[in-house]
Scaffold this motif. Sequence first.
Motif, PDB file in Angstrom:
ATOM      1  N   ARG A 473     -50.009 137.845  28.228  1.00  0.00           N
ATOM      2  CA  ARG A 473     -48.671 137.379  28.619  1.00  0.00           C
ATOM      3  C   ARG A 473     -47.601 137.785  27.604  1.00  0.00           C
ATOM      4  O   ARG A 473     -46.679 137.031  27.311  1.00  0.00           O
ATOM      5  N   ALA A 474     -47.723 138.994  27.051  1.00  0.00           N
ATOM      6  CA  ALA A 474     -46.775 139.380  26.004  1.00  0.00           C
ATOM      7  C   ALA A 474     -46.637 140.891  25.898  1.00  0.00           C
ATOM      8  O   ALA A 474     -47.571 141.646  26.209  1.00  0.00           O
ATOM      9  N   VAL A 475     -45.454 141.300  25.466  1.00  0.00           N
ATOM     10  CA  VAL A 475     -45.203 142.664  24.997  1.00  0.00           C
ATOM     11  C   VAL A 475     -45.223 142.615  23.475  1.00  0.00           C
ATOM     12  O   VAL A 475     -44.521 141.800  22.877  1.00  0.00           O
ATOM     13  N   VAL A 476     -46.052 143.444  22.854  1.00  0.00           N
ATOM     14  CA  VAL A 476     -46.145 143.488  21.395  1.00  0.00           C
ATOM     15  C   VAL A 476     -45.719 144.881  20.934  1.00  0.00           C
ATOM     16  O   VAL A 476     -46.222 145.888  21.440  1.00  0.00           O
ATOM     17  N   VAL A 477     -44.802 144.926  19.968  1.00  0.00           N
ATOM     18  CA  VAL A 477     -44.258 146.198  19.487  1.00  0.00           C
ATOM     19  C   VAL A 477     -44.493 146.303  17.979  1.00  0.00           C
ATOM     20  O   VAL A 477     -44.216 145.360  17.229  1.00  0.00           O
ATOM     21  N   VAL A 478     -45.038 147.435  17.553  1.00  0.00           N
ATOM     22  CA  VAL A 478     -45.235 147.729  16.132  1.00  0.00           C
ATOM     23  C   VAL A 478     -44.532 149.048  15.820  1.00  0.00           C
ATOM     24  O   VAL A 478     -44.274 149.859  16.715  1.00  0.00           O
ATOM     25  N   ASN A 479     -44.208 149.258  14.544  1.00  0.00           N
ATOM     26  CA  ASN A 479     -43.637 150.558  14.191  1.00  0.00           C
ATOM     27  C   ASN A 479     -44.756 151.588  14.083  1.00  0.00           C
ATOM     28  O   ASN A 479     -45.933 151.280  14.271  1.00  0.00           O
ATOM     29  N   LYS A 480     -44.395 152.823  13.768  1.00  0.00           N
ATOM     30  CA  LYS A 480     -45.384 153.902  13.793  1.00  0.00           C
ATOM     31  C   LYS A 480     -46.477 153.729  12.749  1.00  0.00           C
ATOM     32  O   LYS A 480     -47.539 154.353  12.844  1.00  0.00           O
ATOM     33  N   SER A 481     -46.233 152.846  11.749  1.00  0.00           N
ATOM     34  CA  SER A 481     -47.249 152.592  10.730  1.00  0.00           C
ATOM     35  C   SER A 481     -48.122 151.391  11.073  1.00  0.00           C
ATOM     36  O   SER A 481     -49.042 151.066  10.325  1.00  0.00           O
ATOM     37  N   GLY A 482     -47.814 150.715  12.185  1.00  0.00           N
ATOM     38  CA  GLY A 482     -48.610 149.560  12.585  1.00  0.00           C
ATOM     39  C   GLY A 482     -48.041 148.234  12.123  1.00  0.00           C
ATOM     40  O   GLY A 482     -48.674 147.192  12.314  1.00  0.00           O
TER      41      GLY A 482
END
Length: 569
Positions: A473-482
């Motif tokens: 139930r979520a959108v999770v966003v990380v940068n290119k390094s995690g």
Amino acid sequence: MMSESSDEQAAGQHYLVCGTEDCQENGQFYCNDCHRPLCEKCKDEHLKNPDTKSHETVPYRYRKQQLPVEKCKQHPTRNVDIFCQECKISICLKCFKKEHKSHDFDDLEDLYAEKYALWQGEFSKIQKYFLPSTQGMKTDIEDDVTEIKKIMESIRTSMKAEAESLKNLVDEVTSENIEHTHTMEISLIQMLKSQETTYDDYIAYLGKMNDEFQEYLSLTNKKLLFSETLRIKTIPETTRPVPPVFTKGKFSKDDISKLLGSVIVPNIKPEKRKIQPMEAVTTHMKSTEKQLEQTNEKSNVKQTLSLSSSVTKVREYSVPGVNSAYHVSVDKSGRLWVSNVRGNLVQTDLQGNQLQKIQTSGVWEGYHTATQDGDLIYTDKDKKMIYRITPDKKITEFIKTGDWRPLSVHSSRINGDILVGMIKDKEAKITRYSKTGKEIQNIQRDNQGEELNPHYITENINGDICTSAWNKRAVVVVNKSGQHRFSYKGQGSKFIPFGICTDVLSHILVCDSYYSTVHLLDQDGEFLSVILSPRLGINSPRGVCVDDENNLYVGQGNTNTVTVYTYLQ
């Protein structure tokens, strides 16, 4: 600001609406003086109104932050809105007139907005420069560790080979020396045997002489008186052999070390790791954004894009061979690839005619993606394989994923890298491959320990990796390094995200199957609006993608229809 005008809107239209009374349009603009969102129509009227025509109105994402309300301690009915430069304190207007009238002052709201923008800029530097640069240096160190291990293993192999070579030479020389002792031994023994023969012959001679003397000494033999006196030959002389002597070699451990060589660290000053200047990163980012904002490549004219005041339906496809459209990809020629929950992957031409149909193990995941080279990449989680389809319809095995089952895949518009979301037992991860299939990076959890669960995956133009997981139930966003950037869990009481994509303005678009809507977020996860909902003719949106012409393709879960919209201008 949430719409609360009706139960239907409260349940199905959780988006930012215009702040004008009785207006329910999308609030794409913001009045920094009134601190309220405005639609395009109300913005125009706002600027025509004599009372508000001098107000500052800006696109919503560039709005000025509103000063938090704080009551004056001296005058509780007044709000603190002035900053005295001389006294360095925040005061209300009444305090100013009474005690600080002669002092220089600042508008506290302007000062707050300025400071907010300053700290927001610093925060942005951390996210876009310091963290990625540091993580990049850490990656360089990890690469150096791998390289050092390879070098040291190579040195050890060379040392063993050198020792083996020396050992072989020692064995060869020792063998030759031993063979020489055998030759010397044979020569000496032959000489001694020759001496034995000499004495055997002399002993035989003495026996003969002995018999002859006995005969002469016989009393009846008169020959003794008349014969010459017999003389005995002297004993033959021989020489003793000179035995060989073994002279030990003169060598030490140091001599062996010199023979075998040694390992040293060159007396060279270590080279400092290069840290890319922040200015270079900023310039590169601005350059990238300018390139991506060029929507008319034929004329090569730069156009400034922005959100349109309305979403317009352009065309619609009915895709044969599927009963639903859970994921949509568009290749360079404009042809569609659509998949359903039964593992059918179908390609159609611009008229909706079926060109290919492939049976896969995919269900409700984003398991195919079009590449910059015009190919299609798709996953088969049961076979634990990623396949490539070329424009001539040739299918080849591309990447084997070992024990991991590949769910989702995305081809980067930035550099052509392949991002793959995978699961194994109860674990999940994202693996980055080069366009040739070489493994580059693995991200299993972000720096906050949150597992990614990538049923759908995409990459934003700033390098952020965006994942959508209906089971979480979520959108999770990380940068290119995690590193964790943000998590988005919708605007209503329920949120079940499916397909996700990004556009050239770094917006994030995600399908919410619970309310049958498509949400629009900015690159920092801030909700901007619901751009598609049932009242706009969409039902059960599942798959989304944006083509090179900035058209939005939306696939629906209860039909084989893919609808194309424009929402940028």
